[in-house]
Design an enzyme around this catalytic site. Structure first.
Site, PDB file in Angstrom:
ATOM      1  N   GLY A  46       0.737  -1.283  -0.087  1.00  0.00           N
ATOM      2  CA  GLY A  46      -0.132  -0.117  -0.094  1.00  0.00           C
ATOM      3  C   GLY A  46       0.784   1.222  -0.046  1.00  0.00           C
ATOM      4  O   GLY A  46       2.166   1.269   0.460  1.00  0.00           O
ATOM      5  N   GLN A  51       2.447   9.942   1.686  1.00  0.00           N
ATOM      6  CA  GLN A  51       4.073   9.454   1.626  1.00  0.00           C
ATOM      7  C   GLN A  51       4.775   9.643   0.358  1.00  0.00           C
ATOM      8  O   GLN A  51       6.080   9.473   0.457  1.00  0.00           O
ATOM      9  CB  GLN A  51       3.715   7.821   1.563  1.00  0.00           C
ATOM     10  CG  GLN A  51       3.103   7.265   2.793  1.00  0.00           C
ATOM     11  CD  GLN A  51       2.920   5.553   3.115  1.00  0.00           C
ATOM     12  OE1 GLN A  51       2.282   5.232   2.190  1.00  0.00           O
ATOM     13  NE2 GLN A  51       4.253   4.879   3.412  1.00  0.00           N
ATOM     14  N   CYS A  99       6.210   0.214   7.270  1.00  0.00           N
ATOM     15  CA  CYS A  99       5.822   1.326   6.562  1.00  0.00           C
ATOM     16  C   CYS A  99       6.806   1.735   5.844  1.00  0.00           C
ATOM     17  O   CYS A  99       8.075   1.998   6.255  1.00  0.00           O
ATOM     18  CB  CYS A  99       5.363   2.123   7.920  1.00  0.00           C
ATOM     19  SG  CYS A  99       4.760   3.967   6.894  1.00  0.00           S
ATOM     20  N   LEU A 100       6.590   2.122   4.392  1.00  0.00           N
ATOM     21  CA  LEU A 100       7.646   2.741   3.907  1.00  0.00           C
ATOM     22  C   LEU A 100       7.952   4.213   4.294  1.00  0.00           C
ATOM     23  O   LEU A 100       9.120   4.636   3.762  1.00  0.00           O
ATOM     24  CB  LEU A 100       7.115   2.863   2.248  1.00  0.00           C
ATOM     25  CG  LEU A 100       6.645   1.450   1.807  1.00  0.00           C
ATOM     26  CD1 LEU A 100       5.912   1.672   0.375  1.00  0.00           C
ATOM     27  CD2 LEU A 100       8.102   0.584   1.576  1.00  0.00           C
ATOM     28  N   HIS A 141      -4.125   0.709   7.809  1.00  0.00           N
ATOM     29  CA  HIS A 141      -2.769   1.372   7.689  1.00  0.00           C
ATOM     30  C   HIS A 141      -2.657   2.473   6.921  1.00  0.00           C
ATOM     31  O   HIS A 141      -2.390   3.709   6.939  1.00  0.00           O
ATOM     32  CB  HIS A 141      -1.714   0.238   7.251  1.00  0.00           C
ATOM     33  CG  HIS A 141      -0.263   0.776   7.304  1.00  0.00           C
ATOM     34  ND1 HIS A 141       0.712   0.338   8.109  1.00  0.00           N
ATOM     35  CD2 HIS A 141       0.255   1.666   6.412  1.00  0.00           C
ATOM     36  CE1 HIS A 141       1.765   0.935   7.937  1.00  0.00           C
ATOM     37  NE2 HIS A 141       1.740   1.601   6.728  1.00  0.00           N
ATOM     38  N   GLU A 142      -3.198   2.228   5.720  1.00  0.00           N
ATOM     39  CA  GLU A 142      -3.357   3.339   4.616  1.00  0.00           C
ATOM     40  C   GLU A 142      -4.119   4.520   4.762  1.00  0.00           C
ATOM     41  O   GLU A 142      -3.887   5.504   4.655  1.00  0.00           O
ATOM     42  CB  GLU A 142      -3.332   2.822   3.095  1.00  0.00           C
ATOM     43  CG  GLU A 142      -2.483   1.632   2.854  1.00  0.00           C
ATOM     44  CD  GLU A 142      -1.234   2.314   2.710  1.00  0.00           C
ATOM     45  OE1 GLU A 142      -0.609   3.472   2.445  1.00  0.00           O
ATOM     46  OE2 GLU A 142      -0.169   1.508   3.154  1.00  0.00           O
ATOM     47  N   HIS A 145      -2.945   6.977   7.292  1.00  0.00           N
ATOM     48  CA  HIS A 145      -1.816   7.956   6.537  1.00  0.00           C
ATOM     49  C   HIS A 145      -2.556   9.173   6.312  1.00  0.00           C
ATOM     50  O   HIS A 145      -2.210  10.420   6.393  1.00  0.00           O
ATOM     51  CB  HIS A 145      -1.070   7.450   5.329  1.00  0.00           C
ATOM     52  CG  HIS A 145       0.172   6.623   5.686  1.00  0.00           C
ATOM     53  ND1 HIS A 145       1.212   7.091   6.302  1.00  0.00           N
ATOM     54  CD2 HIS A 145       0.288   5.312   5.391  1.00  0.00           C
ATOM     55  CE1 HIS A 145       2.216   6.177   6.487  1.00  0.00           C
ATOM     56  NE2 HIS A 145       1.593   4.998   6.025  1.00  0.00           N
TER      57      HIS A 145
END
Length: 188
Positions: A46, A51, A99-100, A141-142, A145
């Site tokens: 994702g 991000q 997480c990226l 999670h997304e 963000h």
């Protein structure tokens, strides 16, 4: 299409509520294509617009489940409903997330096992997805963000303490830090 730099925790766009998508045009569709390419190159399951430094309520996701079914899509202006959070102890493997925007970190995170996502795709078409398990986790999670919340903000001790200690040691937590998949040598 191009691979975009991914901002690291501390970049202001990651820590505030994102603005709604108001125009479903070619510019948005190019951003979505770039986000998919970036997510796949990272690799991730994702990626939210904040991000990649964009102040938009938009995320992409792509994950293949144990039966080989690919779940891939775009969520613009999403609404997310979740079932109650489990109260059982977290499993260090089953409940681990990364997480990226906090590359290389993985910690168990409490998430609901079920979620309902209502959103629009890159053309503005509304849809709904009912998800369980890992896909429900990806959506939560997304979606976080888009509200300025990173998974490290949701960690429970002792994992919260460990994550914040690593973030401080790596000198993250300030604006201007990013990495680019395929360019920077970073363990996402």
């Amino acid at each position: 299409m191009s691979i975009l730099p991914i901002v690291i925790t501390g970049e202001p766009v990651l820590h505030r509520i994102a603005a709604p998508v108001t125009e479903f045009n070619d510019e948005l569709r190019v951003l979505v294509a770039d986000m998919f390419e970036t997510m796949d190159a990272a690799p991730g399951v994702g990626l939210a617009a904040p991000q990649v430094g964009r102040d938009l309520r938009l995320f992409v996701y792509g994950w293949t489940d144990e039966q080989g079914v690919e779940h891939r899509g775009v969520a613009a202006n999403p609404t997310l409903w979740i079932a109650s959070l489990p109260i059982a102890d977290l499993d260090d493997d089953e409940d681990a997330e990364g997480c990226l925007s906090a590359p290389g970190l993985r910690f168990p995170t409490r998430r609901s096992q079920r979620a309902v996502l209502q959103a629009q795709d890159q053309h503005g078409t509304a849809y709904e997805v009912r998800a369980e398990g890992w896909l429900a986790r990806i959506f939560q999670h997304e979606y976080d963000h888009l509200d300025g919340v990173l998974y490290v903000d949701r960690l429970e001790d002792p994992h919260a303490y460990a994550a914040h200690k690593i973030i401080k040691k790596r000198k993250w937590g300030k604006p201007g830090l990013a990495w680019t998949p395929g360019v920077d040598d970073i363990d996402a």
